[in-house]
Scaffold this active site. Structure first.
Site, PDB file in Angstrom:
ATOM      1  N   CYS A 177      79.802  42.312   7.256  1.00 21.17           N
ATOM      2  CA  CYS A 177      80.606  41.446   8.103  1.00 21.17           C
ATOM      3  C   CYS A 177      82.068  41.520   7.676  1.00 21.17           C
ATOM      4  CB  CYS A 177      80.124  40.002   7.997  1.00 21.17           C
ATOM      5  SG  CYS A 177      78.438  39.764   8.554  1.00 21.17           S
TER       6      CYS A 177
ATOM      7  N   HIS B 253      76.927  41.962   2.253  1.00 24.48           N
ATOM      8  CA  HIS B 253      77.722  40.933   2.903  1.00 24.48           C
ATOM      9  C   HIS B 253      79.188  41.280   2.691  1.00 24.48           C
ATOM     10  CE1 HIS B 253      74.490  38.283   4.038  1.00 24.48           C
ATOM     11  NE2 HIS B 253      74.067  38.122   2.793  1.00 24.48           N
TER      12      HIS B 253
END
Length: 463
Positions: free
Chosen positions: A313, A270
């Site tokens: 991301c 992430h």
């Protein structure tokens, strides 16, 4: 004796009547095509024609138009291929339709698969395709989609076609001889060291980050890819920020870099703009990662190309896309002041001692950071999420894998990443009934490479 050479009428009818559903839901990928080739249903030329189609719908339509002409066993082989590629519900759809249509013709000698007096030559088919006893699969969204798809926050599992699983195509000696002069030296074996750091499961007591389902697929895809490209691969899973720092520092200091011609670092986690998460919910700055491989801190890789791939991301916003209109990109390159670093300005320092000037002139200096190329799964400055399929991995890693396997033989890395951008641009999320339906992603890369970066796969000029 006449031999049946075409597909049986009942099988043709099953394909025809279900063609709309098949075109809508079927995933025609490399694996499906390879299976049909292995069963001698498709020739190599047919396979290339199908895979050359630009959209999933057109690939499905092209395949369905060829199958009825490929012999009496083509239908059964096609059904088996659907099962082998996790599309059991489509196989069930066809088998059930065929058996429903077959019932009125039994008096004419057409025997159902369920009958006990099945001819010996067809008994194998009865074993391969028994009467289905389960319902069509369900999924999280209300409308059926291609295979099982779910959606998550941040990196989202959405789409479609799986990565290419064929072997890396080899470079030819002729290509090497004609392109090596203007490229980075790439003759060592192994080509380089590759580091893959993959954070999939995060510590629930320390962070609220979701498990990155499908992340295991990415790490295995990259491990196999770089192994085939003749890299020595180190894979590390589920690390805290401090463990990532220790791992990266140790990798950058490895003495083996001295005898290798390049290196690769892949970070999967992430993330937010400029950082990725450790499993403890803390952030690691990407700029620190690049510093570990600059010319000052990693002298063993000076003047050698260093590639980075960041699957993370850069925010939580989903790119919903915009309607296309004609027009220029509207992008203007940022202005900057250029200076030729190889020229000495005439200043008062020319009055210094001649021997000192001579030593300075002969000493070659490098910029702090150079010879790097980094691919990002999402754009900088847009706080956008990256897409991930829980079974096939992330879009970006899929396309990297496909492009390097097929194009590294004759394309340098910058052009390969341009092609990856083009493929990512074309992809579209498929999750009908959810806010993520038809969502988009856009990858990008930055480069300070100074030569063409060819990997020249599977070619060793010194051997």
């Amino acid at each position: 004796m006449l031999v049946e050479c075409g597909m049986k009428e009942r099988d043709k009818l099953a394909l025809k009547k279900n063609s709309v559903a098949l075109c809508k839901e079927m995933v025609v990928d490399e694996l499906l095509i390879q299976f049909l080739q292995a069963e001698d249903v498709l020739t190599e030329g047919m396979a290339e024609t199908i895979l050359a189609e630009p959209t999933s719908h057109k690939r499905s339509w092209r395949l369905l138009s060829l199958l009825p002409k490929r012999g009496p066993q083509a239908f059964n082989s096609f059904c088996t291929a659907l099962k082998e590629t996790e599309q059991q519900h489509l196989c069930t759809l066809l088998i059930r339709f065929r058996e429903r249509e077959n019932k009125p013709t039994e008096i004419e000698g057409e025997m159902s698969l369920a009958q006990d007096n099945t001819p010996a030559k067809d008994r194998g088919n009865q074993e391969r395709f028994p009467e289905p006893v389960f319902p069509l699969p369900t999924q999280e969204c209300a409308v059926p989609a291609k295979r099982a798809r779910t959606h998550e926050s941040m990196e989202m599992c959405l789409d479609a076609d799986s990565p290419v699983t064929t072997a890396v195509l080899p470079c030819t000696p002729e290509f090497y001889m004609s392109h090596s002069a203007q490229a980075y030296q790439m003759s060592s074996s192994p080509r380089g060291l590759a580091l893959v750091v993959s954070n999939v499961r995060f510590e629930p007591e320390l962070s609220e980050l979701d498990t990155r389902r499908g992340g295991e697929v990415d790490e295995e895809v990259l491990r196999r890819l770089f192994t085939e490209l003749d890299f020595t691969v180190s894979l590390h899973k589920d690390l805290t920020v401090q463990a990532m720092r220790d791992c990266i520092e140790q990798f950058a200091r490895q003495s083996e870099h001295a005898v290798c011609d390049c290196s690769a670092v892949c970070l999967l986690s992430h993330g937010v703009e400029g950082c990725i998460y450790g499993t403890d919910g803390q952030l690691l700055e990407l700029d620190w990662v690049f510093e570990m491989f600059d010319n000052a801190r990693c002298p063993l890789l000076q003047n050698k190309p260093k590639m980075f791939f960041i699957q993370a991301c850069r925010g939580e916003e989903m790119d919903s896309g915009v309607d296309q209109i004609d027009g220029d990109d509207g992008k203007e390159p940022a202005g900057c002041e250029h200076r030729d670093a190889g020229r000495e300005e005439k200043t008062e320092r020319q009055s210094e001692a001649g021997d000192e000037r001579e030593r300075e002139r002969l000493r070659v200096k490098l910029p702090q950071r150079s010879d790097m190329i980094c691919g990002f799964a999402s754009l900088k400055g847009f706080s956008t999420a990256a897409m991930r399929n829980t079974k096939k991995g992330s879009w970006f890693i899929q396309e990297i894998n496909t492009a390097l396997r097929l194009r590294a033989r004759d394309t340098h890395l910058s052009d390969i990443l341009v092609q990856v951008n083009g493929r990512i641009k074309e992809r579209e999320g498929y999750a009908p009934g959810s806010a993520h339906h038809r969502c988009k992603e856009m990858s990008e890369f930055t480069s300070s490479l100074c030569k063409d970066f060819y990997l020249f796969p599977k070619y060793c000029p010194n051997s």
